[in-house]
Motif scaffolding. Structure first.
Motif, mmCIF file in Angstrom:
data_model
loop_
_atom_site.group_PDB
_atom_site.id
_atom_site.type_symbol
_atom_site.label_atom_id
_atom_site.label_comp_id
_atom_site.label_asym_id
_atom_site.label_seq_id
_atom_site.Cartn_x
_atom_site.Cartn_y
_atom_site.Cartn_z
ATOM 1 N N GLN A 13 0.839 -1.197 0.000
ATOM 2 C CA GLN A 13 0.000 0.000 0.000
ATOM 3 C C GLN A 13 0.880 1.255 0.000
ATOM 4 N N ALA A 14 1.917 1.239 0.856
ATOM 5 C CA ALA A 14 2.806 2.406 0.940
ATOM 6 C C ALA A 14 3.555 2.604 -0.375
ATOM 7 N N MET A 15 3.855 1.505 -1.068
ATOM 8 C CA MET A 15 4.560 1.620 -2.352
ATOM 9 C C MET A 15 3.765 2.447 -3.347
ATOM 10 N N LYS A 16 2.430 2.430 -3.195
ATOM 11 C CA LYS A 16 1.584 3.200 -4.114
ATOM 12 C C LYS A 16 1.742 4.705 -3.890
ATOM 13 N N SER A 17 2.332 5.076 -2.749
ATOM 14 C CA SER A 17 2.594 6.497 -2.496
ATOM 15 C C SER A 17 3.914 6.927 -3.121
ATOM 16 N N GLN A 18 4.595 5.978 -3.754
ATOM 17 C CA GLN A 18 5.873 6.289 -4.414
ATOM 18 C C GLN A 18 5.729 6.027 -5.908
ATOM 19 N N ALA A 19 6.549 6.712 -6.699
ATOM 20 C CA ALA A 19 6.614 6.408 -8.127
ATOM 21 C C ALA A 19 8.073 6.417 -8.536
ATOM 22 N N MET A 20 8.365 5.748 -9.649
ATOM 23 C CA MET A 20 9.759 5.625 -10.053
ATOM 24 C C MET A 20 9.898 5.817 -11.555
ATOM 25 N N VAL A 21 10.898 6.595 -11.924
ATOM 26 C CA VAL A 21 11.274 6.727 -13.338
ATOM 27 C C VAL A 21 12.593 5.981 -13.488
ATOM 28 N N PHE A 22 12.577 4.923 -14.271
ATOM 29 C CA PHE A 22 13.739 4.038 -14.366
ATOM 30 C C PHE A 22 14.832 4.626 -15.253
ATOM 31 N N GLN A 23 16.031 4.042 -15.079
ATOM 32 C CA GLN A 23 17.202 4.506 -15.840
ATOM 33 C C GLN A 23 16.918 4.416 -17.346
ATOM 34 N N ARG A 52 10.473 12.642 -20.779
ATOM 35 C CA ARG A 52 9.449 13.584 -20.298
ATOM 36 C C ARG A 52 8.146 12.837 -20.054
ATOM 37 N N LEU A 53 7.806 11.931 -20.968
ATOM 38 C CA LEU A 53 6.580 11.150 -20.787
ATOM 39 C C LEU A 53 6.685 10.297 -19.517
ATOM 40 N N ALA A 54 7.834 9.664 -19.324
ATOM 41 C CA ALA A 54 7.993 8.805 -18.136
ATOM 42 C C ALA A 54 7.840 9.641 -16.856
ATOM 43 N N VAL A 55 8.383 10.860 -16.867
ATOM 44 C CA VAL A 55 8.301 11.711 -15.662
ATOM 45 C C VAL A 55 6.856 12.158 -15.419
ATOM 46 N N VAL A 56 6.184 12.648 -16.461
ATOM 47 C CA VAL A 56 4.812 13.139 -16.204
ATOM 48 C C VAL A 56 3.852 11.990 -15.930
ATOM 49 N N LEU A 109 9.004 10.707 -5.394
ATOM 50 C CA LEU A 109 9.344 10.285 -6.757
ATOM 51 C C LEU A 109 10.825 9.934 -6.825
ATOM 52 N N PHE A 110 11.109 8.700 -7.250
ATOM 53 C CA PHE A 110 12.479 8.275 -7.522
ATOM 54 C C PHE A 110 12.759 8.500 -9.004
ATOM 55 N N LEU A 111 13.918 9.076 -9.304
ATOM 56 C CA LEU A 111 14.316 9.230 -10.710
ATOM 57 C C LEU A 111 15.742 8.727 -10.864
ATOM 58 N N ASP A 112 15.921 7.745 -11.737
ATOM 59 C CA ASP A 112 17.242 7.151 -11.915
ATOM 60 C C ASP A 112 17.877 7.706 -13.194
ATOM 61 N N GLU A 113 18.785 8.624 -13.043
ATOM 62 C CA GLU A 113 19.477 9.278 -14.165
ATOM 63 C C GLU A 113 18.491 9.699 -15.260
ATOM 64 N N PRO A 114 17.538 10.561 -14.909
ATOM 65 C CA PRO A 114 16.487 10.882 -15.876
ATOM 66 C C PRO A 114 16.970 11.710 -17.059
ATOM 67 N N THR A 115 18.159 12.294 -16.955
ATOM 68 C CA THR A 115 18.608 13.146 -18.071
ATOM 69 C C THR A 115 19.894 12.633 -18.719
ATOM 70 N N ALA A 116 20.272 11.383 -18.413
ATOM 71 C CA ALA A 116 21.474 10.837 -19.057
ATOM 72 C C ALA A 116 21.229 10.828 -20.565
ATOM 73 N N ASN A 117 22.197 11.269 -21.322
ATOM 74 C CA ASN A 117 22.128 11.297 -22.801
ATOM 75 C C ASN A 117 21.163 12.336 -23.371
ATOM 76 N N LEU A 118 20.661 13.231 -22.545
ATOM 77 C CA LEU A 118 19.757 14.247 -23.091
ATOM 78 C C LEU A 118 20.509 15.552 -23.340
ATOM 79 N N ASP A 119 20.025 16.331 -24.308
ATOM 80 C CA ASP A 119 20.671 17.617 -24.598
ATOM 81 C C ASP A 119 20.237 18.649 -23.543
ATOM 82 N N PRO A 120 20.882 19.833 -23.555
ATOM 83 C CA PRO A 120 20.580 20.808 -22.496
ATOM 84 C C PRO A 120 19.113 21.215 -22.428
ATOM 85 N N ALA A 121 18.455 21.338 -23.601
ATOM 86 C CA ALA A 121 17.046 21.775 -23.578
ATOM 87 C C ALA A 121 16.171 20.694 -22.941
ATOM 88 N N SER A 122 16.400 19.435 -23.309
ATOM 89 C CA SER A 122 15.593 18.350 -22.728
ATOM 90 C C SER A 122 15.896 18.198 -21.248
#
Ligand SMILES: Nc1ncnc2c1ncn2[C@@H]1O[C@H](COP(=O)(O)OP(=O)(O)OP(=O)(O)O)[C@@H](O)[C@H]1O
Ligand SMILES: [Mg+2]
Length: 272
Positions: A91-101, A159-163, A173-186
């Motif tokens: 139940q508590a896990m539902k209070s968390q979300a994760m964006v994978f590497q 961006r889709l994974a984050v939203v 919210l856990f985010l695992d290297e959400p911007t690896a390989n992205l350009d500065p604007a992204s």
């Protein structure tokens, strides 16, 4: 990572228990073994409610593993994860979300990816449609709603994974290297989403290798090395005046090859 043939008599894992701020999640003496190796060793950390905590450290240090353990996707061999002071439940896990590497997206449209995530949380009809519209607008993906998610660019997929994760209104919210390989604007677009979410009260735990990003986003930093907490504190403490050799080496761009490695026969050899 450590080789089972070696016993590494390095410093014990540092504790990270910040004084101010209420804990939302605590890792208590977490140890995790797999494939004959001790991959995480006595991790003691506290994530403060509403804070932005960064997990840093070299490849293979155990950052992604630690995230998966804190999210309850795998269980520790020893120790425990506490959520608001209680053992982490489904139940508590539902209070968390994760964006994978590597973003995990369904082989369906952008819209269907959002619909599915919200349905799982029990949202339907008008409320769900409204949430989807807001999510697409905040990610700048409105014009791509009907496109298959798998053909989006790397930045658009992230961006889709984050939203998608945020649409589920997690407390953390856990985010695992959400911007690896992205350009500065992204990268900037993702960082904006993260900061907006945090301003709404969502606790952020983010893995990054990027010192610039750490300084832009971070409050607390936990620096992992070889499955242990080498150092932890505020961003400026850990990145500007690191006390541990692994964090110092990282700041100076040096290779850190570990402390003395002792073979099981007891002969010492230094690899520094
Ligand atoms: N199920 C498993 N079985 C065996 N070894 C594993 C398992 N999961 C992870 N590992 C190992 O644990 C170590 C830590 O992995 P992890 O993915 O947490 O590293 P990381 O710090 O996230 O690295 P990176 O910066 O490259 O993403 C690696 O050496 C990896 O090979
Ligand atoms: Mg990783």
């Amino acid at each position: 990572m450590r080789d089972a043939a070696f016993d590494m008599p390095s410093a014990p894992s540092a504790r990270f228990q910040p004084q101010d701020g209420k804990p939302i999640l605590e890792a208590m003496g977490i140890t995790f073994k797999a494939g004959g190796q001790q991959l995480l060793d006595e991790i003691d950390i506290t994530i403060r409610r509403g804070a932005r905590t960064l997990i840093m450290g070299p490849n293979g240090a155990g950052k992604s593993l630690l995230l998966r353990l804190m999210h309850g996707l795998i269980r520790p061999d020893r120790g425990e994860v506490l959520w608001e002071g209680q053992p982490l439940t489904k139940q508590a896990m539902k209070s968390q979300a994760m964006v994978f590497q590597r973003p995990v997206l369904l082989r369906r449209s952008v819209l269907a990816n959002l619909k599915f995530a919200l349905s799982v949380r029990g949202l339907r009809g008008h409320k769900r449609a409204q949430k989807i519209e807001t999510a697409l607008a905040s990610a700048g993906l409105g014009h791509l709603a009907r496109r298959p998610a798998r053909v989006l660019s790397g930045g658009e997929q992230q961006r889709l994974a984050v939203v998608r994760a945020l649409a589920c209104e997690p407390d953390l919210l856990f985010l695992d290297e959400p911007t690896a390989n992205l350009d500065p604007a992204s990268t900037a677009a993702i960082e904006k989403l993260v900061m907006e979410a945090n301003e709404k009260g969502i606790t952020i735990v983010l893995v990054t290798h990027d010192a610039g990003q750490a300084k832009r986003l971070g409050e607390d930093v936990i620096f992992l090395q070889d499955g242990r907490v080498a150092e932890a504190g505020t961003v400026s403490q850990v990145l500007n005046t690191p006390q541990s050799e692994p964090a110092r080496a990282w700041r100076d761009g040096r290779l850190y090859l570990g402390p003395q490695i002792r073979t099981l026969s007891g002969n010492d050899r230094s690899n520094t």
